[in-house]
Design an enzyme around this catalytic site. Structure first.
Site, PDB file in Angstrom:
ATOM      1  N   LYS A   1      -2.710  -4.438   9.597  1.00  0.00           N
ATOM      2  CA  LYS A   1      -1.789  -4.166   9.564  1.00  0.00           C
ATOM      3  C   LYS A   1      -0.882  -3.397  11.230  1.00  0.00           C
ATOM      4  O   LYS A   1      -1.383  -2.142  10.714  1.00  0.00           O
ATOM      5  CB  LYS A   1      -1.421  -3.025   7.907  1.00  0.00           C
ATOM      6  CG  LYS A   1      -0.417  -3.028   7.558  1.00  0.00           C
ATOM      7  CD  LYS A   1       0.099  -2.257   6.307  1.00  0.00           C
ATOM      8  CE  LYS A   1       1.385  -1.612   5.665  1.00  0.00           C
ATOM      9  NZ  LYS A   1       1.708  -1.023   4.636  1.00  0.00           N
TER      10      LYS A   1
ATOM     11  N   GLY B   1       7.677  -2.743  -2.158  1.00  0.00           N
ATOM     12  CA  GLY B   1       6.227  -1.462  -1.442  1.00  0.00           C
ATOM     13  C   GLY B   1       8.573  -0.721  -2.180  1.00  0.00           C
ATOM     14  O   GLY B   1       7.962  -0.568  -3.435  1.00  0.00           O
ATOM     15  N   THR B   2       8.704  -0.370  -1.499  1.00  0.00           N
ATOM     16  CA  THR B   2       9.694   0.841  -1.742  1.00  0.00           C
ATOM     17  C   THR B   2      10.544   0.320  -2.985  1.00  0.00           C
ATOM     18  O   THR B   2      11.016   0.903  -3.790  1.00  0.00           O
ATOM     19  CB  THR B   2      10.439   1.267  -0.632  1.00  0.00           C
ATOM     20  OG1 THR B   2      10.191   1.493   0.211  1.00  0.00           O
ATOM     21  CG2 THR B   2      11.731   1.888  -1.230  1.00  0.00           C
TER      22      THR B   2
ATOM     23  N   CYS C   1      -2.683   5.119  11.944  1.00  0.00           N
ATOM     24  CA  CYS C   1      -2.291   6.606  11.438  1.00  0.00           C
ATOM     25  C   CYS C   1      -2.613   6.932  12.487  1.00  0.00           C
ATOM     26  O   CYS C   1      -3.933   6.698  13.727  1.00  0.00           O
ATOM     27  CB  CYS C   1      -3.250   6.387   9.929  1.00  0.00           C
ATOM     28  SG  CYS C   1      -4.759   6.113  10.358  1.00  0.00           S
TER      29      CYS C   1
ATOM     30  N   SER D   1       0.528  -1.298   0.097  1.00  0.00           N
ATOM     31  CA  SER D   1      -0.595   0.095   0.086  1.00  0.00           C
ATOM     32  C   SER D   1       0.990   1.312   0.239  1.00  0.00           C
ATOM     33  O   SER D   1       1.462   1.945   0.477  1.00  0.00           O
ATOM     34  CB  SER D   1      -0.846  -0.124   1.177  1.00  0.00           C
ATOM     35  OG  SER D   1      -2.175   1.200   1.170  1.00  0.00           O
TER      36      SER D   1
ATOM     37  N   ASN E   1       9.785   8.635   3.886  1.00  0.00           N
ATOM     38  CA  ASN E   1       8.533   9.665   3.053  1.00  0.00           C
ATOM     39  C   ASN E   1       7.022  10.307   4.225  1.00  0.00           C
ATOM     40  O   ASN E   1       7.413   9.467   4.773  1.00  0.00           O
ATOM     41  CB  ASN E   1       7.995   8.577   2.901  1.00  0.00           C
ATOM     42  CG  ASN E   1       6.224   8.089   2.918  1.00  0.00           C
ATOM     43  OD1 ASN E   1       5.663   8.581   3.747  1.00  0.00           O
ATOM     44  ND2 ASN E   1       7.031   6.862   3.163  1.00  0.00           N
TER      45      ASN E   1
ATOM     46  N   LEU F   1      -0.860  10.975   3.329  1.00  0.00           N
ATOM     47  CA  LEU F   1      -2.319   9.505   3.251  1.00  0.00           C
ATOM     48  C   LEU F   1      -3.417  10.059   2.044  1.00  0.00           C
ATOM     49  O   LEU F   1      -3.719  10.643   1.969  1.00  0.00           O
ATOM     50  CB  LEU F   1      -2.842   9.252   4.249  1.00  0.00           C
ATOM     51  CG  LEU F   1      -2.446   7.915   5.360  1.00  0.00           C
ATOM     52  CD1 LEU F   1      -3.396   7.933   6.553  1.00  0.00           C
ATOM     53  CD2 LEU F   1      -1.988   7.114   4.485  1.00  0.00           C
TER      54      LEU F   1
ATOM     55  N   LYS G   1      -3.674   2.328  -2.408  1.00  0.00           N
ATOM     56  CA  LYS G   1      -2.914   3.275  -1.741  1.00  0.00           C
ATOM     57  C   LYS G   1      -4.177   3.225  -0.716  1.00  0.00           C
ATOM     58  O   LYS G   1      -5.194   2.673  -0.826  1.00  0.00           O
ATOM     59  CB  LYS G   1      -3.348   4.934  -2.647  1.00  0.00           C
ATOM     60  CG  LYS G   1      -2.004   5.488  -1.641  1.00  0.00           C
ATOM     61  CD  LYS G   1      -2.090   6.776  -3.019  1.00  0.00           C
ATOM     62  CE  LYS G   1      -1.754   7.901  -1.896  1.00  0.00           C
ATOM     63  NZ  LYS G   1      -0.794   7.564  -0.939  1.00  0.00           N
TER      64      LYS G   1
END
Lengths: 326, 298
Positions: A176, A282-283, A139, A27, A75, A79, A51
């Protein structure tokens, strides 16, 4: 020539979510599919992870949003996204049109907002493309002094319970988890007991970079999420600890989706051997857009080299090898 | 070699066939089959640095200086590199026949005018790299082309000789340096009003640092010309997935959005960019930007 991914059984069943292979995007590292589809057919992925979507449109934070770090990056995007209604009308419809299996990542500023987003997706016309929901509890919780949900077992459990009751039983939900906690097993237990069908581990680590020319924080958000190969040992450790707790009967056994610093098939195999039943890339996608597909082929080849017939036979195998040592 | 289809963006192992120093910069030529054939002026390539096990994962993005779609070795792509960080120093240190993974062409090209109008092309430092190719495309359409090349010092100018050679004595080339080591002492924006007036230019194209692009936009507006600017935002991926290269831009509907400079740019109409958001190296989200309300409290 037959490739290893054709001869090895790479299929997985994650709490009822049946996928032809264990490779996924991560994500926030793949936008919502159209961009990577210019490099490979995203329907070839085990699942496409979106995302994170929230209720309302979000501009994200100011810039700079990024700093390169040794074998990784920091980063602070905030969001950015179109909000769940626009996502369901456009992105999800497009993902369905290309045949992608969608693991939709959701979040909220409050536990109730998470549930609202889940319900909005459930009621949207392309929901049949969704094979599972990933609940991004990393979050800030507006109601709890901005402490992230994933750092508090009670807040995490409340989100999972509210999301679970909004979704049909055949849609598994994955919590997650953040590695920035004292005891990740405790958070995992709270999520599973609240109804999580599986876990995704790990989210980014909180980090910070100073710009030494300007002697100020390099990203506008001051702190950011650290990702990339630099954090892979943290992911392997977290997956290992939670899998060990499951094997010892300390928490119920659920599938773990491993994520954190995977760049090659060998990297993926580390997470799998520690207990991951699926892998997100991911990255590494920023370095190589085709990385999720390439890692699947490399992982299949590595499994074949080691004599495995099925991917699932390698899941958590490092725990049994450790027992042999004892 | 990866396959090229209209829906897929080429990702190729590019062989370096020439590398040379040009003032403060390095000019590199890669064989990049599939990239050159599709590229248009203003587009860029995203280059992986440091090899397969590199600790620098993020791609470096360079606007395409020129392409030769049918060279002896297949299509070639030229880029200009300023070696100032670990990735660009690695690129500058490469030797002929080394391979580099290249993705491109990426981004939206410079829009070309439908009529044969006069145009001014303004480059700051090695930001001038894509402008020579653009100038050739404009001349092909019958446009009169003026160029302004500016930099802090003479060694940071790029392409003065190339610009003068291509101007064929009819088009003008003006050079500025901050220290007066070459051309007019001052900034490109000091000479731009006069160049627009004497050439009756209707379009100003610019590529360079943000502050320069903002002043080009202001001058163009004051002189009744349209500014098309290519931004140099830092990017992590170049392909639209990382969301780091965003900037506030006003859409056709009047709404400001945080858009990705890699896929929605790098070329924007100057008067659409919210220059008021940029200060001291920070890029603010304007309060009236789409989705800004949801960020309050964060």
């Amino acid at each position: 020539m037959t490739s290893a991914s054709d001869t090895i059984d790479m299929s997985v069943d994650l709490a009822g979510m049946r996928l032809p292979n264990p490779l996924m995007t991560a994500s926030g590292c793949a936008a919502n599919g159209k961009e990577l589809h210019r490099f490979f057919d995203i329907a070839l992925l085990g699942a496409f992870v979106t995302k994170t979507v929230l209720a309302d449109p979000r501009s994200g934070r100011g810039t700079p949003r990024m700093a390169e770090t040794p074998s990784g990056m920091l980063n602070s995007i905030g969001l950015q996204g179109p909000g769940v209604d626009d996502f369901a009308r456009n992105d999800l419809v497009w993902l369905k049109s290309v045949g992608a299996r969608v693991l939709a990542s959701i979040a909220g500023n409050t536990a109730v907002e998470f549930a609202h987003v889940a319900a909005a997706l459930r009621d949207s016309p392309a929901f049949d493309a969704v094979v599972g929901i990933e609940v991004n509890i990393s979050c800030p919780n507006v109601a709890n002094r901005g402490l992230v949900f994933a750092c508090d077992p009670l807040s995490a459990a409340k989100v999972i319970a509210l999301v679970r009751e909004k979704l049909p039983r055949d849609i598994p939900i994955f919590a997650k988890l953040s590695p920035d906690v004292t005891d990740i097993v405790e958070i995992a237990r709270a999520c599973v007991k609240a109804g999580a069908d599986g876990l995704t581990m790990i989210n980014t680590l909180l980090g910070m970079v100073i710009d030494t020319d300007l002697l100020r924080p390099q990203v506008a958000g001051v702190t950011g999420g650290l990702s990339g190969p630099a954090i892979r040992p943290v992911a392997v450790r977290a997956i290992w600890q939670v899998r060990a707790a499951m094997l010892e009967g300390r928490i119920p056994t659920v599938p773990i989706i491993g994520v954190g610093g995977v760049r090659t098939g060998d990297d993926a195999l580390q997470l799998v051997a520690a207990g991951a039943s699926a892998i997100q890339v991911g990255t590494a996608t920023f370095n190589d857009p085709s990385a999720p597909i390439r890692v699947n082929a490399e992982l299949a080849a590595a499994l074949q080299d080691k004599g495995f017939a099925r991917f699932s036979d390698a899941v958590g195998i490092a725990h049994t090898r450790l027992d042999q040592r004892r | 070699m990866s396959e090229t289809s209209p829906e897929r963006t080429p990702q190729v192992a590019g062989e370096l066939i020439a590398t040379r120093r040009v003032g403060a910069y390095h000019h590199l030529t890669f064989v990049a089959p599939g990239v050159a054939e599709l590229a248009k002026p203003g587009q860029f390539v995203a280059v992986a640095v440091g090899g397969d096990t590199s600790a620098n994962l993020l791609r470096r993005c360079f606007s395409i200086h020129k392409v030769s779609p049918s060279g002896t070795y297949g299509g070639t792509v030229d880029v200009v590199v300023a070696a100032r960080g670990p990735g660009t120093r690695w690129l500058a240190g490469l030797s002929a026949h080394d391979e580099v993974n290249i993705i491109g062409p990426l981004g939206r090209p410079f829009p070309l005018p439908k009529e044969a109008v006069a145009c001014v092309l303004v480059g700051g430092g090695y930001g001038s790299a894509p402008l020579f190719w653009l100038a050739a495309a404009l001349r092909e359409r019958g446009c009169h082309v003026e160029m302004i090349l500016g930099a802090a010092t003479e060694d940071r100018l790029f392409g003065v000789i190339e610009a003068r050679r291509a101007s064929r004595g009819t088009d003008g080339v003006t050079v500025t340096t901050d220290d007066g080591s070459m051309g007019v002492k001052g900034w490109v924006s000091d000479v731009l009003p006069e160049v627009i007036r004497r050439s009756h230019a209707e379009v100003v194209y610019g590529c360079g640092p943000m502050a320069m692009l903002r002043s080009i936009t202001d001058v163009a507006a004051a002189e009744g010309a349209v500014a098309q600017v290519a931004v140099e935002e830092s990017m992590a991926c170049g392909i639209g997935v990382c969301m780091t290269c965003v900037m506030p831009v006003v859409g056709a509907d009047g709404q400001t959005r945080m858009v990705r400079s890699c896929v929605d740019g790098p070329v924007f109409r100057g008067d659409r960019v919210r220059w008021d958001a940029f200060e001291s190296g920070w890029g603010r989200v304007p309060d009236d930007a789409y989705g800004a309300a949801a960020m309050r409290g964060h």
